[in-house]
Design an enzyme around this catalytic site. Structure first.
Site, PDB file in Angstrom:
ATOM      1  N   THR A 316       0.842  -1.189   0.000  1.00 36.88           N
ATOM      2  CA  THR A 316       0.000   0.000   0.000  1.00 36.88           C
ATOM      3  C   THR A 316       0.877   1.239   0.000  1.00 36.88           C
ATOM      4  OG1 THR A 316      -1.786   1.181   1.157  1.00 36.88           O
ATOM      5  CG2 THR A 316      -0.208   0.008   2.526  1.00 36.88           C
ATOM      6  N   HIS A 368       2.616 -11.601  14.246  1.00 34.01           N
ATOM      7  CA  HIS A 368       3.695 -12.191  15.050  1.00 34.01           C
ATOM      8  C   HIS A 368       3.402 -13.630  15.443  1.00 34.01           C
ATOM      9  CE1 HIS A 368       7.375 -12.160  17.092  1.00 34.01           C
ATOM     10  NE2 HIS A 368       7.193 -11.197  17.968  1.00 34.01           N
TER      11      HIS A 368
END
Length: 405
Positions: A316, A368
């Site tokens: 993006t 994560h």
């Protein structure tokens, strides 16, 4: 003959759509294949074309949610366009047209004992806000003040100054509501972290300045932009750190040996994220041509569900709007997203000397649960290395061949 027009299926998993905008009015004459409405699904905005020519009768209001296969309008094929000679016999009236929503709302409600009277829950909220019921227009039955009216009421902050104090309440489109739902889910359902780095854009700017004119002339107007460099840098880094190109599925990790890169582009209905398939196999020209094709489809409202389905990683570019730094939100179920930002000339240390260079901050947000710090930081460093050494790492030391000149 009266034809019932039903909502077609925009995709296998889509069960309902929302009437975003009627492009015609009740009673209008429409031509076959003329766009008569824009409908929102939870993935895209699509146009609804007329199946035949004739006079249209609308059976749904803007903002209505209708099931796939439901009738949304009728088309009388014996209807004539405005100005056409009248037929020998007028067609039979099937149903009187419904009054416009604006006309219905315009009719004033008759005052009753309930007008301006708050419900018990509303009165308690108004008392807490120190607002008089006479200061509020109730939206409940017969003008009664509802709990929602009281919650939305704003206490006066002093003597009015005569300035505008209008408030507009607008329902979000189905697409926007789905985007909001996915963004909240991404924040709540992933262990999202963001790591940052900066890129010296001088090497890429030098390459572009040298070859962009020849590139555009050779490839029929396709420009050599920044996105192809970033896409190739990302696909190279994904090959080095494959965990970033994977996603969670319950207790399993799904890995991919291909790179379908979702590219965020701006369209009339907001941000769209079409997918560049197998970007690892595309040349600079191939990437730029595909991004241009998808951006034009998004701009013209022709983007499809298939164009935006899938994707293993997202890029993006907030820099086109002036963003200097941000923490992009993961596009689920993907595990990583790279954020580009604006390019600013800043002083940096080069070989012990201060020099001015065009610099860009880059950000990698990642899940994560599946990507550790070593992989995330290593991935972003690999992107930085490729962008700062594009001739060797992205062009195989032969820019002319890489740019197909």
């Amino acid at each position: 003959m009266i034809l019932e027009m039903k909502v077609p299926s925009p995709g296998e998993s889509i069960k309902e759509v929302e009437i975003a905008t009627w492009l015609v009015k009740d009673g209008d004459y429409v031509e076959k294949d003329q766009a008569i409405a824009e409908v929102d699904s939870d993935k895209a905005t699509l146009e609804l074309p007329a199946e035949v020519s004739g006079t249209i009768t609308l059976k749904a209001e803007e903002g209505d949610t209708v099931a796939v296969g439901a009738v949304v309008c009728l088309i009388d094929t014996e209807g004539k366009p405005s100005g056409a000679a009248p037929a020998a016999e007028s067609p039979k009236v099937v149903e009187a047209p419904k009054p416009a929503a604006a006309e219905v709302k315009a009719a004033p409600a008759a005052a009753t004992y309930a007008s301006g009277t708050p419900s018990p829950a509303a009165r308690k909220i108004l008392d807490e806000k120190n607002i008089q019921p006479s200061d509020i227009i109730g939206t409940g039955k017969d003008g009664r003040i509802t709990k929602e009216d009281a919650v939305n009421a704003v206490p006066s902050m002093g003597t009015p100054t005569g300035g505008s104090r209008g408030v507009e309440r607008t329902k979000l489109s189905m697409l926007r509501r789905k985007v909001a739902e996915r963004l909240v889910a991404a924040k709540n359902d992933t262990a999202m972290l963001t790591t940052f780095n900066e890129v010296n854009m001088t090497p890429i700017n030098t390459l572009r300045n040298e070859y962009k004119d020849a590139f555009k002339a050779k490839h029929n107007g396709v420009g050599l932009g920044y996105m192809s460099f970033f896409t190739k840098a990302v696909t190279r880094a994904l090959a080095l750190f494959p965990d970033v190109n994977s996603m969670m599925d319950g207790d399993y990790k799904i890995g991919y040996d291909f790179c379908d890169i979702s590219i965020a582009v701006s369209g009339p209905k907001g941000l769209m994220v079409p997918v560049v398939r197998n970007a690892e196999n595309l040349t600079f020209r191939g990437i730029e041509a595909e991004i241009k094709r998808l951006a034009i489809k998004a701009r013209d409202g022709q983007i499809t569900v298939d164009d935006m389905t899938g994707g293993t990683f997202t890029i993006t570019n907030g820099g086109v709007f002036g963003s200097m730094l941000s923490t992009p939100i993961i596009n689920p179920p993907q595990s990583g997203i790279l954020g580009m930002h604006n390019i600013i000339e800043r002083p940096i240390a080069v070989n012990g000397k201060v020099e001015i260079h065009p610099m860009m901050y880059v950000a990698l947000s990642y899940d994560h649960r599946i990507i550790d710090g070593r992989e995330s930081v290593g991935f972003l460093v690999a992107v930085k290395e490729a962008l700062e050494n594009p001739v060797e790492l992205l062009c195989d030391n032969n820019p002319k061949k890489a740019f197909e000149l």
